[in-house]
Design a protein around this motif. Sequence first.
Motif, PDB file in Angstrom:
ATOM      1  N   THR A 123       0.917  -1.218   0.038  1.00  0.00           N
ATOM      2  CA  THR A 123      -0.025   0.154   0.058  1.00  0.00           C
ATOM      3  C   THR A 123       0.709   1.178  -0.023  1.00  0.00           C
ATOM      4  O   THR A 123       1.946   1.262   0.476  1.00  0.00           O
ATOM      5  CB  THR A 123      -0.791  -0.207   1.260  1.00  0.00           C
ATOM      6  OG1 THR A 123      -1.749  -1.060   1.066  1.00  0.00           O
ATOM      7  CG2 THR A 123      -1.566   1.116   1.337  1.00  0.00           C
TER       8      THR A 123
ATOM      9  N   SER B 245       1.693  -3.241   3.690  1.00  0.00           N
ATOM     10  CA  SER B 245       0.133  -3.450   3.712  1.00  0.00           C
ATOM     11  C   SER B 245      -0.728  -2.368   4.110  1.00  0.00           C
ATOM     12  O   SER B 245      -0.344  -1.457   4.739  1.00  0.00           O
ATOM     13  CB  SER B 245      -0.375  -4.514   4.610  1.00  0.00           C
ATOM     14  OG  SER B 245      -0.034  -4.246   6.042  1.00  0.00           O
ATOM     15  N   TYR B 246      -2.129  -2.286   3.693  1.00  0.00           N
ATOM     16  CA  TYR B 246      -3.135  -1.352   4.321  1.00  0.00           C
ATOM     17  C   TYR B 246      -3.067  -1.088   5.797  1.00  0.00           C
ATOM     18  O   TYR B 246      -3.153  -0.088   6.319  1.00  0.00           O
ATOM     19  CB  TYR B 246      -4.436  -1.635   3.783  1.00  0.00           C
ATOM     20  CG  TYR B 246      -5.501  -0.465   4.209  1.00  0.00           C
ATOM     21  CD1 TYR B 246      -5.697   0.571   3.441  1.00  0.00           C
ATOM     22  CD2 TYR B 246      -6.490  -0.917   5.239  1.00  0.00           C
ATOM     23  CE1 TYR B 246      -6.643   1.491   4.080  1.00  0.00           C
ATOM     24  CE2 TYR B 246      -7.216  -0.133   5.769  1.00  0.00           C
ATOM     25  CZ  TYR B 246      -7.353   1.377   4.850  1.00  0.00           C
ATOM     26  OH  TYR B 246      -8.413   2.166   5.515  1.00  0.00           O
TER      27      TYR B 246
ATOM     28  N   SER C 226      -2.055   2.046   7.758  1.00  0.00           N
ATOM     29  CA  SER C 226      -3.330   2.651   8.929  1.00  0.00           C
ATOM     30  C   SER C 226      -2.642   2.972  10.091  1.00  0.00           C
ATOM     31  O   SER C 226      -2.867   3.925  10.737  1.00  0.00           O
ATOM     32  CB  SER C 226      -4.452   1.701   8.717  1.00  0.00           C
ATOM     33  OG  SER C 226      -4.968   1.758   7.494  1.00  0.00           O
TER      34      SER C 226
ATOM     35  N   PHE D  95      -5.030   6.486   0.189  1.00  0.00           N
ATOM     36  CA  PHE D  95      -4.369   5.360   0.361  1.00  0.00           C
ATOM     37  C   PHE D  95      -4.765   4.597  -0.911  1.00  0.00           C
ATOM     38  O   PHE D  95      -5.874   4.416  -1.404  1.00  0.00           O
ATOM     39  CB  PHE D  95      -5.181   4.686   1.570  1.00  0.00           C
ATOM     40  CG  PHE D  95      -4.725   4.949   2.523  1.00  0.00           C
ATOM     41  CD1 PHE D  95      -4.018   4.177   3.649  1.00  0.00           C
ATOM     42  CD2 PHE D  95      -4.645   6.110   3.237  1.00  0.00           C
ATOM     43  CE1 PHE D  95      -3.703   4.518   4.810  1.00  0.00           C
ATOM     44  CE2 PHE D  95      -4.443   6.856   4.360  1.00  0.00           C
ATOM     45  CZ  PHE D  95      -3.655   5.967   5.220  1.00  0.00           C
TER      46      PHE D  95
ATOM     47  N   ASP E   1      -3.733   0.553  -3.081  1.00  0.00           N
ATOM     48  CA  ASP E   1      -3.149  -0.704  -3.139  1.00  0.00           C
ATOM     49  C   ASP E   1      -2.303  -0.700  -4.525  1.00  0.00           C
ATOM     50  O   ASP E   1      -2.676  -0.290  -5.382  1.00  0.00           O
ATOM     51  CB  ASP E   1      -4.186  -1.823  -3.365  1.00  0.00           C
ATOM     52  CG  ASP E   1      -4.989  -2.344  -2.137  1.00  0.00           C
ATOM     53  OD1 ASP E   1      -4.356  -2.133  -1.181  1.00  0.00           O
ATOM     54  OD2 ASP E   1      -6.162  -2.563  -2.416  1.00  0.00           O
TER      55      ASP E   1
END
Length: 101
Positions: free
Chosen positions: A3, A64-65, A69, A95, A97
Amino acid sequence: MPTKITLIIDNPADPAAFEADYPGLSALAERLPGLRRLEAAKVWPKEDGTPTPAHRTLDLYFDSYEDASAAVATPAAGEFFQRLIGTGSSFTGLFSDIERA
């Protein structure tokens, strides 16, 4: 899935002051936990002299997301975003991917 957070930084009221502060601002971004890569770019000026749609972009890459986050919920992110807001320039954050690198 990897991400990235893209920050599209609008044209500041005082570009010279913004640029003078930018090295410290990007150094704060590098302290975000889980950050894998940082890509900073300055928008080319338009040939006709009209304002550009933005001043800079900053891409922050994470595994990764969830990592991205979590990173923006940390004190390091709070310090970074407060300093960015303090420059007098607004921004848009996205944000995304990463589907293909």
